[in-house]
Design a protein around this motif. Sequence first.
Motif, PDB file in Angstrom:
ATOM      1  N   ILE A 170      80.790  40.588  41.659  1.00  0.00           N
ATOM      2  CA  ILE A 170      80.335  41.299  42.758  1.00  0.00           C
ATOM      3  C   ILE A 170      78.947  41.228  42.945  1.00  0.00           C
ATOM      4  N   HIS A 171      78.621  40.619  44.003  1.00  0.00           N
ATOM      5  CA  HIS A 171      76.966  40.450  44.367  1.00  0.00           C
ATOM      6  C   HIS A 171      76.592  41.371  45.523  1.00  0.00           C
ATOM      7  N   ILE A 172      75.656  42.409  45.117  1.00  0.00           N
ATOM      8  CA  ILE A 172      75.222  43.468  46.015  1.00  0.00           C
ATOM      9  C   ILE A 172      73.787  43.051  46.398  1.00  0.00           C
ATOM     10  N   PRO A 173      73.513  42.958  47.573  1.00  0.00           N
ATOM     11  CA  PRO A 173      71.840  42.571  48.170  1.00  0.00           C
ATOM     12  C   PRO A 173      71.008  43.362  47.584  1.00  0.00           C
ATOM     13  N   SER A 174      69.980  42.906  47.143  1.00  0.00           N
ATOM     14  CA  SER A 174      68.800  43.740  46.482  1.00  0.00           C
ATOM     15  C   SER A 174      68.139  44.747  47.583  1.00  0.00           C
ATOM     16  N   ILE A 175      67.403  45.687  47.030  1.00  0.00           N
ATOM     17  CA  ILE A 175      66.978  46.866  47.854  1.00  0.00           C
ATOM     18  C   ILE A 175      66.231  46.333  48.858  1.00  0.00           C
ATOM     19  N   LYS A 176      65.335  45.444  48.858  1.00  0.00           N
ATOM     20  CA  LYS A 176      64.419  44.825  49.675  1.00  0.00           C
ATOM     21  C   LYS A 176      65.352  43.536  50.957  1.00  0.00           C
ATOM     22  N   ASN A 177      66.781  43.493  50.691  1.00  0.00           N
ATOM     23  CA  ASN A 177      67.522  42.678  51.436  1.00  0.00           C
ATOM     24  C   ASN A 177      68.113  43.906  52.285  1.00  0.00           C
ATOM     25  N   THR A 178      68.041  43.839  53.925  1.00  0.00           N
ATOM     26  CA  THR A 178      68.488  44.793  54.507  1.00  0.00           C
ATOM     27  C   THR A 178      70.184  44.547  54.800  1.00  0.00           C
ATOM     28  N   SER A 179      70.694  43.341  54.319  1.00  0.00           N
ATOM     29  CA  SER A 179      72.045  43.061  54.536  1.00  0.00           C
ATOM     30  C   SER A 179      73.167  44.142  53.981  1.00  0.00           C
ATOM     31  N   GLU A 180      74.148  44.508  54.652  1.00  0.00           N
ATOM     32  CA  GLU A 180      75.167  45.341  54.298  1.00  0.00           C
ATOM     33  C   GLU A 180      76.297  44.616  53.673  1.00  0.00           C
ATOM     34  N   ILE A 181      76.530  43.195  53.855  1.00  0.00           N
ATOM     35  CA  ILE A 181      77.474  42.481  53.252  1.00  0.00           C
ATOM     36  C   ILE A 181      77.454  42.337  51.751  1.00  0.00           C
ATOM     37  N   ILE A 182      78.716  42.617  51.225  1.00  0.00           N
ATOM     38  CA  ILE A 182      78.797  42.642  49.609  1.00  0.00           C
ATOM     39  C   ILE A 182      79.725  41.550  49.379  1.00  0.00           C
ATOM     40  N   ASN A 183      79.466  40.483  48.607  1.00  0.00           N
ATOM     41  CA  ASN A 183      80.358  39.291  48.482  1.00  0.00           C
ATOM     42  C   ASN A 183      81.064  39.743  47.195  1.00  0.00           C
ATOM     43  N   VAL A 184      82.492  39.168  47.008  1.00  0.00           N
ATOM     44  CA  VAL A 184      83.173  39.514  45.878  1.00  0.00           C
ATOM     45  C   VAL A 184      83.882  38.314  45.614  1.00  0.00           C
ATOM     46  N   THR A 185      83.645  37.565  44.476  1.00  0.00           N
ATOM     47  CA  THR A 185      83.995  36.271  44.311  1.00  0.00           C
ATOM     48  C   THR A 185      84.907  36.283  42.913  1.00  0.00           C
ATOM     49  N   GLY A 186      86.250  35.539  43.019  1.00  0.00           N
ATOM     50  CA  GLY A 186      87.321  35.416  42.045  1.00  0.00           C
ATOM     51  C   GLY A 186      88.511  34.970  42.683  1.00  0.00           C
TER      52      GLY A 186
END
Length: 303
Positions: A170-186
């Motif tokens: 699970i990749h959650i954008p950092s606090i500084k990154n305003t993106s709301e997209i979370i990537n899930v790989t598997g």
Amino acid sequence: MNSVPVVSNLTSTGVATIRYNGTSYATVFPALPSLKTLDNIRTKRQSAVSAKQIKVKTSTVNEVFTITAENCNMEECKPCAGEKYKDVLRKIAIQTNVEVEISTSKNMESTFLVRGKRVNVDQAKLKIIAFFQTQNITRTINIAKEHHGKLMGKKGAVRKDIEIRTGARIHIPSIKNTSEIINVTGTRNSTAKAIKELEEIILKLKNVSEKEILIDQRHHGAMIGVKGKNVIQLQETFNVKITFPSPAPTKNNLVKIRGLKDDVNKAFQSISELAKALNESLKFLKPGAGNEVLINDSKSNSC
């Protein structure tokens, strides 16, 4: 020329036994095999050849298996797949020394026919399933930025826990990154499980509410208990977070209850009744004191 003695005796059956130099004629010149014996020999030879032929034929097996669309983790797992799809099958066929045929139905199911020796067919089948069912994919989920911290947890504890249980990354954008997209790989299964858990957390966060209740500060110590024993029991009973104000010279009666909406309502009702009981006991000890518990349930906030 020396003569060779030959002895002829007539047996009781009337058949003469001829001996050559002391050895019977039958031993020196054995009888030819009968036609029946020759037939037996031919039959045995034919049976051995047939058995060998049968053994050769049965050493080649055909294995048919299907991978459904929902279990296929490749984007190329579709009719007329790309070169990557075809190259993988060619390589597997060469590596395992088998023949591979594939057909894809309208509902996107891929059916494989693998032909060869049993041990090779088994190896090829495992390789095909491993490739088509464990190929990693990346799925995205849009979650409001305000909830990212809860999904991450302290030092990433929540995210890591979900990754361990599901096997997805699970990749959650950092606090500084305003993106709301979370990537899930598997794999398809692991990403589905991870996204389901993330959505369940968000659903709980959306259902979280907070209520405030005004309780005479003189009752706070009794409600908290020694080393917080009483308030811990209340929190565990109703699955909520109860926050008392820190002791201060100025009077602060505000107590906060936070948790899922239904749990908060139950805890609020129980604490209200407890506060009233404590207030009544205070009145009994000091008649005319006029102390009353103040309850304010008008403030109910949702996250």
